[in-house]
Design an enzyme around this catalytic site. Structure first.
Site, mmCIF file in Angstrom:
data_model
loop_
_atom_site.group_PDB
_atom_site.id
_atom_site.type_symbol
_atom_site.label_atom_id
_atom_site.label_comp_id
_atom_site.label_asym_id
_atom_site.label_seq_id
_atom_site.Cartn_x
_atom_site.Cartn_y
_atom_site.Cartn_z
ATOM 1 N N ASP A 67 0.849 -1.188 0.000
ATOM 2 C CA ASP A 67 0.000 0.000 0.000
ATOM 3 C C ASP A 67 0.890 1.245 0.000
ATOM 4 O OD1 ASP A 67 -2.545 1.397 0.265
ATOM 5 O OD2 ASP A 67 -1.902 1.855 2.297
ATOM 6 N N THR A 100 -2.912 5.661 -4.486
ATOM 7 C CA THR A 100 -1.811 6.434 -3.898
ATOM 8 C C THR A 100 -0.501 6.215 -4.665
ATOM 9 O OG1 THR A 100 -1.491 4.628 -2.318
ATOM 10 C CG2 THR A 100 -2.790 6.496 -1.579
ATOM 11 N N THR A 101 -0.240 4.963 -5.023
ATOM 12 C CA THR A 101 1.002 4.652 -5.756
ATOM 13 C C THR A 101 0.984 5.325 -7.122
ATOM 14 O OG1 THR A 101 1.070 2.535 -4.600
ATOM 15 C CG2 THR A 101 2.493 2.780 -6.524
ATOM 16 N N ASP A 396 -9.070 0.398 1.293
ATOM 17 C CA ASP A 396 -8.942 0.908 -0.082
ATOM 18 C C ASP A 396 -10.197 0.586 -0.889
ATOM 19 O OD1 ASP A 396 -6.446 1.732 0.616
ATOM 20 O OD2 ASP A 396 -5.342 0.328 -0.646
#
Length: 542
Positions: A67, A100-101, A396
């Site tokens: 994550d 997010t990545t 998520d």
């Protein structure tokens, strides 16, 4: 100033001696390098075949995750430009819950491409203007590329939930966990006219080690890591009448210092009897209300516990305020602010309230709540590390399903939107005059990093993949890359679906942080203050 003593002019210091300062190109290049390194750190975690990171803190505690936001938070990045990329990940997490990545990798790639433009003597202001134009156009294009969904289309919602979990610790139980997530979101969803709202805080995640990930369950109500206050109380109450109270079920301590003098021993007994009578009166008021389950935010006196137990009342004390509010939403109860304000109409309802042991932990479950607007997901797994990663995947997934339900818009995944943006932004760049055109082209080229990384992490050739995708998209096909077969696919038909907000938020956040870093040409770092007490000058002298 006398010309004869010009050579003796003292230098003027406007900063403390221990300050560090970098200016111009040096400052810019260092900031860009830091951002690129942060991007490289999380890049290998992207996609269904992304790898995990093991993070070990100073105390030896371990986190195993892929994550993006968790990795960046736990790394304790010190470089100021690196910290700015961590902020992107946090914003993406708060706004959407996933992506997010993607946001961090895109920001790092935008800065990498800007460095090439800086080498070609293009001024940062020109690059910034180009990036602003490109980001605005990209959001417009991706909105146009999106599709509407119906919140009653459960299959699509399940695919959205599953896409967010793919490649994470929860993937083996993806089908069951997707069902749980979609059910939880639809349970807590509220409609006001044409507006749909979902408060993800109404979905409580409780983690208990033991059993398998497949044993994770959705409770239509609330699970508390508490136990009843008295062993004589019933362990289980069917069709309970639930009282929530945020004042103590005991005599209040005086807030100011008081002193009571008793000279006659008989008076002492009278005083104690009076206290006992007051506590009995408080307990009787609860019994008279008809409540047979009590959740108290404060303490419960021992005598009150005994009286409630004798009358078959199940009671729990010191319940957190947040949990009290969740119980109220689940049972449709109102929280009483004092014993005197208890009203029979404020009592909540549920199917059952019972104390049970899950693993080694005593818990209290309020279940079977009809129309519960607050629910609990009980996460199981073999070890704490597994459970933590499953819980992150669930968070998520809850975020993306909520965003999809609220916005009603989705896009295909698997790198399809990024390739579409690459082609459309290059067309847009051709309509511009001046050097901004080069910045827009650089922005378009940066977007290729997402499908390229998906391919790399799956062991595929990124150049072949991107070439195939571009060729397909030029024929107006909405294709993405199937990282398991290495072939092109229709992501929506294959169930690889993401909410529109993941893409719009990632593009705008990445562009904003890249622009902010490009605008910096001077970094002034204050000196580190000495730690601990000042040293005695006499110490350490020979």
């Amino acid at each position: 100033m006398n010309g004869n003593n010009q050579g003796n002019v003292q230098p003027i210091y406007i900063l403390p001696e221990d300050s560090k300062r970098e200016t111009g190109k040096s400052a810019q290049r260092n900031n860009i390098l830091a951002a690129k390194l942060v991007g490289e750190t999380v890049r290998t975690t992207l996609g269904p075949k992304g790898m995990d990171k093991m993070l070990v803190d100073a105390l030896g505690d371990i986190i195993v995750t892929n994550d993006g936001v968790t990795i960046l938070k736990e790394m304790n990045i010190e470089h100021p430009a690196g910290k700015m990329l961590v902020e992107i990940a946090k914003t993406q997490e708060n706004e959407v819950g996933d992506g997010t990545t993607t946001a961090v990798i895109l920001a790092a790639e935008l800065l990498k491409r800007s460095e090439e433009l800086l080498d070609d003597k293009i001024h940062p202001t020109v690059i910034i203007n180009g990036y602003r134009l490109a980001a605005s156009k990209a959001i417009e294009v991706v909105k146009d590329y999106s599709e509407k969904i119906d919140i009653n289309d459960k299959k699509t919602l399940l695919n959205i939930a599953g896409t967010a979990m793919t490649g994470k610790g929860a993937e083996n139980a993806k089908t069951k966990l997707s069902e749980i997530v979609v059910s939880a979101v639809l349970d807590v969803m509220s409609k006001e006219e044409d507006r749909i709202d979902v408060d993800v805080d109404d979905i409580k995640i409780e983690k208990v080690a033991g059993a398998n990930v497949e044993d994770t369950t959705l409770i239509e109500g609330i699970l508390l890591d508490k136990e009843r206050v008295h062993a004589e109380m019933p362990k289980k109450v069917e069709e309970p009448k639930i009282l929530l109270i945020d004042s103590p079920i005991e005599l209040r301590d005086n807030e100011i210092d008081t002193k009571i003098q008793i000279t006659d021993p008989a008076r002492m007994q009278e005083f104690m009897d009076l206290e006992e009578q007051m506590i009995k009166k408080i307990a009787q008021k609860i019994i008279d209300s008809g409540a047979n389950v009590v959740f108290c935010q404060k303490g419960i006196d021992d005598l009150a516990q005994h009286i409630l137990a004798k009358n078959g009342v199940f009671a729990v004390r010191r319940v957190k305020k947040g949990d009290m509010e969740k119980i109220a939403k689940a049972t449709n109860a109102r929280i009483a602010t004092s014993i005197d304000s208890i009203d029979v109409n404020d009592l909540g309802k549920a199917g059952v309230v019972k104390e049970q042991r899950i693993g080694d932990d005593p818990t209290v479950m309020i279940g079977g709540c009809k129309g519960a607007k607050s629910v609990t997901i009980l996460v199981r797994g073999g070890t704490d590390h597994v459970i933590d990663e499953v819980a992150r995947a669930l968070e998520d997934s809850i975020g993306v399903v909520s965003a999809s339900v609220k916005d009603g818009k989705i896009v295909p995944g698997a790198g399809a939107p990024e390739i579409e943006l690459v082609l459309r932004l290059k067309e847009f760049a051709d309509t511009l005059k001046g050097r901004e055109q080069l910045a827009v082209e650089a922005f378009a080229k940066s977007l290729e990093v997402i499908p390229a990384t998906l391919a790399e992490n799956a062991g595929l050739d990124p150049i072949d993949v991107i070439t195939s995708l571009k060729s397909s998209h030029k024929k107006n096909e909405k294709t993405g890359i199937n990282v398991f077969t290495g072939k092109l696919m229709d992501p929506i038909n294959e169930g690889v679906i993401e909410p529109l907000r993941i893409k719009t938020q990632a593009i705008s956040s990445a562009a904003e942080v890249a622009i902010m870093i490009l605008r910096i040409d001077d970094v002034i770092a204050a000196g580190v203050e000495p730690q601990g007490p000042p040293m005695d000058p006499s110490q350490g002298m020979m």
